[in-house]
Design an enzyme around this catalytic site. Structure first.
Site, short mmCIF file in Angstrom:
data_model
loop_
_atom_site.label_atom_id
_atom_site.label_comp_id
_atom_site.label_asym_id
_atom_site.label_seq_id
_atom_site.Cartn_x
_atom_site.Cartn_y
_atom_site.Cartn_z
N CYS A 22 14.40 -15.29 -0.08
CA CYS A 22 15.65 -14.78 -0.66
C CYS A 22 15.55 -14.70 -2.18
O CYS A 22 14.69 -15.34 -2.78
CB CYS A 22 16.79 -15.71 -0.31
SG CYS A 22 16.90 -16.12 1.42
N ARG A 27 10.72 -9.13 -2.74
CA ARG A 27 10.55 -10.37 -2.00
C ARG A 27 10.88 -10.20 -0.52
O ARG A 27 10.60 -11.08 0.28
CB ARG A 27 11.45 -11.45 -2.60
CG ARG A 27 11.07 -11.84 -4.01
CD ARG A 27 12.16 -12.63 -4.67
NE ARG A 27 12.26 -13.97 -4.14
CZ ARG A 27 11.76 -15.05 -4.73
NH1 ARG A 27 11.12 -14.93 -5.86
NH2 ARG A 27 11.88 -16.24 -4.21
N TRP A 74 16.98 -13.25 3.26
CA TRP A 74 15.96 -13.09 4.30
C TRP A 74 16.30 -14.15 5.33
O TRP A 74 16.17 -15.34 5.07
CB TRP A 74 14.59 -13.32 3.69
CG TRP A 74 13.43 -12.94 4.54
CD1 TRP A 74 12.99 -11.67 4.80
CD2 TRP A 74 12.51 -13.82 5.20
NE1 TRP A 74 11.87 -11.72 5.57
CE2 TRP A 74 11.55 -13.01 5.84
CE3 TRP A 74 12.41 -15.19 5.31
CZ2 TRP A 74 10.51 -13.54 6.59
CZ3 TRP A 74 11.37 -15.72 6.05
CH2 TRP A 74 10.43 -14.90 6.68
N ASN A 105 18.89 -20.34 -1.84
CA ASN A 105 17.55 -20.11 -1.26
C ASN A 105 17.08 -21.42 -0.70
O ASN A 105 17.30 -22.46 -1.32
CB ASN A 105 16.54 -19.70 -2.34
CG ASN A 105 16.68 -18.28 -2.76
OD1 ASN A 105 17.60 -17.60 -2.33
ND2 ASN A 105 15.80 -17.85 -3.63
N GLY A 106 16.35 -21.38 0.42
CA GLY A 106 15.81 -22.61 0.99
C GLY A 106 16.50 -22.94 2.30
O GLY A 106 17.14 -22.08 2.92
N GLU A 129 -9.82 -11.25 6.31
CA GLU A 129 -8.83 -10.80 5.35
C GLU A 129 -8.52 -9.31 5.56
O GLU A 129 -7.36 -8.89 5.49
CB GLU A 129 -9.32 -11.09 3.92
CG GLU A 129 -8.45 -10.58 2.79
CD GLU A 129 -7.00 -11.08 2.83
OE1 GLU A 129 -6.68 -12.00 3.59
OE2 GLU A 129 -6.19 -10.47 2.12
N LYS A 182 -4.81 -7.80 6.37
CA LYS A 182 -4.17 -6.76 5.55
C LYS A 182 -3.69 -5.62 6.44
O LYS A 182 -2.58 -5.13 6.31
CB LYS A 182 -5.15 -6.18 4.54
CG LYS A 182 -5.38 -6.72 3.18
CD LYS A 182 -4.28 -7.11 2.29
CE LYS A 182 -3.54 -8.35 2.71
NZ LYS A 182 -3.74 -9.53 1.95
N GLU A 238 -0.62 -6.64 8.66
CA GLU A 238 0.66 -6.93 8.02
C GLU A 238 1.33 -5.70 7.43
O GLU A 238 2.54 -5.63 7.39
CB GLU A 238 0.55 -8.04 6.97
CG GLU A 238 -0.22 -7.68 5.73
CD GLU A 238 -0.15 -8.79 4.67
OE1 GLU A 238 -1.16 -9.01 4.01
OE2 GLU A 238 0.92 -9.40 4.50
N HIS A 298 -19.49 -12.64 23.28
CA HIS A 298 -18.90 -13.75 24.04
C HIS A 298 -17.46 -13.43 24.44
O HIS A 298 -16.71 -14.34 24.77
CB HIS A 298 -18.97 -15.04 23.21
CG HIS A 298 -20.38 -15.41 22.86
ND1 HIS A 298 -21.29 -15.85 23.79
CD2 HIS A 298 -21.05 -15.36 21.68
CE1 HIS A 298 -22.46 -16.08 23.19
NE2 HIS A 298 -22.34 -15.77 21.91
N LYS A 330 7.35 -12.40 0.17
CA LYS A 330 6.28 -12.70 -0.78
C LYS A 330 6.03 -14.19 -0.92
O LYS A 330 4.90 -14.62 -1.09
CB LYS A 330 6.64 -12.09 -2.14
CG LYS A 330 5.54 -12.21 -3.19
CD LYS A 330 4.34 -11.36 -2.84
CE LYS A 330 3.17 -11.53 -3.76
NZ LYS A 330 1.92 -11.08 -3.13
C1 F6R Z 1 -0.86 -11.78 3.00
C2 F6R Z 1 -0.15 -12.74 2.20
C3 F6R Z 1 0.18 -14.07 2.81
C4 F6R Z 1 0.05 -15.17 1.74
C5 F6R Z 1 0.53 -16.51 2.31
C6 F6R Z 1 0.34 -17.65 1.32
O1 F6R Z 1 -1.12 -10.63 2.28
O2 F6R Z 1 0.17 -12.49 1.09
O3 F6R Z 1 -0.62 -14.34 3.91
O4 F6R Z 1 -1.29 -15.26 1.35
O5 F6R Z 1 1.88 -16.42 2.63
O6 F6R Z 1 1.02 -17.39 0.13
P1 F6R Z 1 0.65 -18.15 -1.20
O7 F6R Z 1 -0.72 -17.74 -1.60
O8 F6R Z 1 1.70 -17.74 -2.18
O9 F6R Z 1 0.71 -19.62 -0.89
#
Ligand code: F6R
Length: 636
Positions: free
Chosen positions: A2, A27, A88, A114-115, A504, A508, A511, A527, A631
């Site tokens: 949020c 966010r 959110w 937030n939280g 990774e 990407k 997501e 396997h 984010k």
């Molecule tokens: C994927 C992504 C998330 C973050 C994860 C950890 O693109 O951004 O998987 O890597 O939520 O976030 P941080 O690095 O902020 O702890």
């Protein structure tokens, strides 16, 4: 997660709040709202909206905010004070009722949060028993009713009422609270959830993140845990610790520009951030290398580390904790640390580490990696490690973030503000920094010779330019993406650090394009995963086959999947003639410049980021704000 913006001042709060919320849209959110102190009525106007498909949240909210919140046509007043929120959903479905701000029974109090208030159920029952009426399913609403009660108990002293209410809360919160009888002030408080304050000539502002503030001021204060602050319309603020002791907080200068928070001509933040990576790499490497002189061998400069060289030598184990993309960076760092420093390294998903009694003690170095520095699971892992006596090294992108306060030492990556939910440049910066750290540990522990370190470093120095040349021509990536955009699922295969790069790459793709993808160590495909490949199943395979110790084995894996009818996209080293021959059989090839295997993740992950982005765009997905994601994940 949020977003919060709170403003009180001598200019109209509405445009400042809406502008701030717009800067926090990245966010992720499902609804948004404002509470405005209406000087005509002496009441609080609350305006809330739920996200509408295809429309920006703040745009929708802006339409709903009256030009003049009391009486149309009267231009003679402005709203001096208000609070805003993008939500959110955690507790309660996305709806107008559950959107913030939330009010109390009198209609005089408004709260944004937030939280998660962890004890909200008990508090709600208690408040219901005393006759309070609730209008939402949220945990937040208890705060409004608690402040209402304490306001009476504290003889209408709003600050004391908020302090008393906050003392009853467990869990994480960043709060901004407005009261109709206090039109020239706001009270904010926080615990475990970020909150930043700043002042200007025209008022005082608080927000959950700096992009909402830097248009107004670059000198900000990060409020401490369970501290509160009073923002005043005369452009001042007062910070208080949990006991109510007033203190002068440290101001931090925010270096990133407003332009950083905008797209700079790119269609989306993700693309902009991908193209910023050469600069990010240069910034991350800059100042680290100290060449040999008469007295000293070449070495790396890690002045931020509060551990002595002797302490680094006696570390028995390294445990890396992180989530998501940061976890993938950790996997790459671990391979390099083990190879160069000959120290056992394990990498743990933070959300698992916290709940399984891990073996950590004072001889363990725990490296906690988090772009945001606010990820709740990673912070829990940091706390567990500190309790167990480990030295915790935080690696983050955000100055003043929670991790910087909780770790013993922090090293900052130099990715600058990252707005797109999908991490790209922060990943590259994390990998580059971990590579340097692995080299440093290797040298200090006498496992990596100084000349070998210097040779790797000079290869590292050459990477930004190689990256620029790759980014100058991305046609092969676009073409491969076009062929794969309608796949039913995709497999990514690689070996060693190449396998991690694939993890990774698959994350990407999932997501941002919502196309299912899975990555495997290539030796594993026979396997099980090979069963997924069938010419009619439209299951393309992305194979990372750059020059490496396992190159021959990768070629064999590529032949295996081609033989079973998969369309294959290979990442190969420029000039690779064997792969060029395979290209004649119809596979797609994306070439990357020659680079030592240990540094290959830095170059190879960039085409995979672009590949995911082009597929997402072709599938009409919102690249910067993927559904259901945020984010910064500040809840466990
Ligand atoms: C994927 C992504 C998330 C973050 C994860 C950890 O693109 O951004 O998987 O890597 O939520 O976030 P941080 O690095 O902020 O702890």
């Amino acid at each position: 997660m949020c977003g919060i913006v709170a403003f009180t001042g001598t200019v109209d709060a509405r445009s400042i709040l809406l502008g701030g919320l717009a800067r926090l849209e990245y966010r992720g959110y499902d609804s948004a709202g404002l509470a405005l102190l209406n000087p005509k009525t002496g009441l609080i106007d609350i305006i809330k909206k739920v996200k509408q498909p295809g429309r920006g949240m703040v745009e929708v909210l802006r339409e709903a905010v009256p030009e003049n919140s009391a009486s149309a046509g009267d231009d003679s007043f402005f709203v001096a004070t208000g609070i805003g929120h993008t939500r959110w959903a955690t507790h309660g479905v996305p709806s107008v009722a559950n959107a913030h701000p939330h009010g109390d029974c009198t209609g005089e109090i408004a709260v944004v949060h937030n939280g998660i208030v962890e004890n909200h159920t008990a508090l709600r029952e208690e408040l219901l028993a005393r006759g309070h009426e609730f209008r939402s399913q949220t945990d937040t609403e208890v705060v409004a009713h608690l402040v209402e009660e304490y306001y009476v108990a504290c003889n209408e002293d709003l600050v004391e009422a908020v302090r008393a209410a906050v003392a009853r809360l467990s869990g994480s919160f960043a709060l901004a609270i407005a009261h109709a009888k206090h039109p020239k002030e706001l009270v904010v408080a926080r615990n475990d959830s970020p909150l930043v304050l700043g002042v200007t000539d025209y008022g005082a502002i608080a927000a959950s993140d700096t992009p909402a503030i830097i248009e107004h001021t670059r000198d900000v204060v990060y409020l401490g845990d369970r501290h509160l602050a009073i923002l005043r319309a005369d452009g001042s603020y007062e910070c208080q610790d949990p006991a109510g002791i007033v203190y002068v907080p440290t101001t931090v200068r925010v270096e990133h520009s407003l332009e950083d928070a905008e797209r700079g001509g790119f269609p989306d933040f993700m693309l902009k951030e991908i193209y910023e990576q050469p600069r990010v790499l240069r910034d991350t490497i800059a100042g680290r290398f100290c060449a040999a002189n008469k007295c000293e061998q070449a070495h790396l400069n890690f002045d931020e580390l509060s551990l002595t060289q002797e302490e680094l030598r006696t570390i028995e184990r390294v445990v890396i904790v992180a989530c998501g993309t940061s976890y993938h960076a950790g996997l790459i760092g671990a391979e390099l640390m083990e190879a160069w420093a000959r120290v056992p390294v394990s990498v743990e998903v933070a959300s698992e580490f916290c709940y399984r009694n891990p073996i950590v003690n004072s001889h363990t170095l725990v490296v906690a990696i988090s772009q945001s520095g606010e990820t709740a699971d990673t912070l829990e892992a940091v706390r567990l490690a500190r309790r167990a006596g480990a030295h915790v090294l935080g690696i983050t992108n955000v100055v003043g973030s929670r991790i910087t306060l909780e770790a013993n030492t922090t090293i900052f990556i130099k990715a600058h503000l990252e707005i797109s939910v999908a991490a790209t440049k922060s990943f590259l910066a994390q990998v580059a920094l971990l590579t340097l750290l692995a080299m440093h540990l290797g040298c200090v522990r006498n496992q990596l010779a100084a000349d070998k370190m210097a040779a790797i470093f000079s290869e590292l120095l050459a990477l930004p330019e190689k990256l620029e040349s790759m980014l100058a021509d991305v046609n092969s990536i676009k073409e491969a993406a076009e062929k794969c955009k309608d796949a039913s699922t995709m497999l990514f295969i690689g070996r060693g650090v190449g396998a991690t790069t694939c993890y990774e790459g698959a994350l990407k793709l999932k997501e941002i394009s919502y196309l299912h993808a899975e990555a495997f160590a290539a030796g594993e495909i026979k396997h099980g995963p090979l069963a997924l490949i069938d010419p009619s199943a439209n299951t393309p395979v992305v194979a990372l086959a750059t020059q490496s110790a396992t190159y021959e084995k990768m070629l064999a894996n590529i032949e295996e999947v081609i033989a079973r009818g998969a369309h294959v996209v290979v990442l190969a080293t420029e000039g690779d003639e064997r792969i060029a021959k395979l290209a004649l059989q119809g596979i797609d090839v994306i070439y990357i410049p020659k680079v030592p295997e240990c540094l290959s993740p830095i170059l190879a992950s960039v085409p995979l980021q672009l590949f995911a982005r082009y597929i997402a765009v072709a599938r009409n997905c919102d690249v910067d704000q993927p559904r259901n994601l945020a984010k910064s994940v500040t809840v466990v």
